[in-house]
Design an enzyme around this catalytic site. Structure first.
Site, mmCIF file in Angstrom:
data_model
loop_
_atom_site.group_PDB
_atom_site.id
_atom_site.type_symbol
_atom_site.label_atom_id
_atom_site.label_comp_id
_atom_site.label_asym_id
_atom_site.label_seq_id
_atom_site.Cartn_x
_atom_site.Cartn_y
_atom_site.Cartn_z
ATOM 1 N N ASP A 1 0.837 -1.192 0.000
ATOM 2 C CA ASP A 1 0.000 0.000 0.000
ATOM 3 C C ASP A 1 0.873 1.244 0.000
ATOM 4 O OD1 ASP A 1 -0.217 1.223 3.142
ATOM 5 O OD2 ASP A 1 0.415 -0.864 2.984
ATOM 6 N N SER A 2 0.411 2.266 -0.735
ATOM 7 C CA SER A 2 1.076 3.567 -0.788
ATOM 8 C C SER A 2 2.533 3.408 -1.243
ATOM 9 C CB SER A 2 0.959 4.260 0.571
ATOM 10 O OG SER A 2 1.323 5.611 0.502
ATOM 11 N N ALA A 3 3.505 3.798 -0.420
ATOM 12 C CA ALA A 3 4.903 3.602 -0.791
ATOM 13 C C ALA A 3 5.200 2.129 -1.039
ATOM 14 C CB ALA A 3 5.818 4.142 0.308
#
Length: 308
Positions: A148-150
């Site tokens: 998720d995300s980074a």
């Protein structure tokens, strides 16, 4: 943008609870305070780990990892946590990984990659790739990359780099990933002031991993959308939050994979915000999305493509 019209009451409650321990504006916080605030915020939303999950903390080619298993798994999910490459770790996403393990029946390897700014690029990527190689050798299972995300950035970077090097990767599931899109167009402008993640901080921290403080422009291991070749990537499913400046990164990435002859499917979760995985126990929309995420991971592990 009229977020009151887009975001429901449950999600606003999640946003308020998040801001109580982790305000949007990081100005004035030291690095240690930033990480402590993030860990405290994650702890507020952390669910108990299911009793059926066996957990072991081990070292994978010098990279700390946490291995989750339940029963006799025949697939491995290598999971990379979010946190802007600066915060987060094995504990911040412990419950998410445990629940993926229980609901899919797959082994989950959570990767504690090195963080910036102490460790510059390619440290995080090197750790992500090393842990993936270790998982292939250690377990011999087909692998689904997720994050998720980074962490979504790292999963995509590993998938691109692994072409011609690893044969174990069956697919990837990216959750509101930041992939290095155009910060002056699309959702970066439309949702510049979105709750929980604003464009100004994305721009401010764009080069946090770079040695000279300036993000590279042609390095797919830094930002997958900087790549020029999107062919021969594994089947890819991307989940984006509607109210999120990085929303369009997922769509652009999927479009490029499909244009190169691959399988990719983009899902934009309406009314949700960056970081909504932590809301999966309290927000119906987030719970529904998490169920779709788990189904996507399980499907890729079974070589099923339910999106045609």
């Amino acid at each position: 943008m009229d977020y009151d019209a887009l975001i429901d009451t449950e999600t606003w409650d999640f946003i308020r609870r998040t801001r109580e321990t982790y305000p949007d504006d990081p100005a004035g916080r030291t690095l240690e305070e930033e990480r402590a605030a993030y860990d405290a915020m994650c702890a507020v939303f952390r669910a108990p780990r299911p009793d059926v999950v066996d957990v072991q903390d081990v070292t994978a080619r010098d990279v700390p990892v946490r291995v989750y298993s339940a029963g006799a798994p025949s697939r491995t999910v290598v999971y990379f946590h979010g946190g802007g490459f600066v915060v987060g770790g094995l504990d911040s996403h412990d419950d998410v990984c445990a629940e993926i393990c229980v609901q899919t029946g797959y082994r989950v390897v959570a990767v504690d990659y090195r963080l910036a700014p102490e460790h510059k690029h390619p440290a995080a990527f090197d750790d992500a790739y090393a842990a993936t190689c270790w998982a292939e050798t250690e377990f011999g299972d087909p692998i689904i990359l997720a994050g998720d995300s980074a962490g979504g950035n790292l999963a995509a970077a590993v998938a691109q780099h692994a072409r011609g090097r690893l044969t174990c990767i069956m697919g990837q599931v990216l959750i509101y990933p930041g992939l290095g899109g155009d910060v002056d167009a699309g959702s970066y402008i439309e949702h510049a002031d979105a709750p929980l993640l604003q464009r100004v901080y994305l721009v401010q921290y764009a080069g946090v991993r770079a040695e000279d403080g300036k993000a590279p422009t042609s390095d797919a291991t830094y930002a997958p959308l900087q790549g020029i070749d999107f062919s021969n990537l594994p089947p890819t499913i991307v989940f984006s939050a509607e109210c999120d400046p990085v929303r369009d990164d997922g769509q652009v990435y999927c479009d490029r994979i499909r244009a190169s002859g691959g399988k990719a499917h983009w899902i934009c979760e309406q009314g949700l915000v960056h970081g909504y995985l932590r809301a999966r126990r309290t927000v119906a929309r987030a719970q529904d999305s998490f169920e779709r995420i788990v189904v996507a991971i399980e499907a890729l592990g079974q070589e099923v493509w339910p999106y045609d």
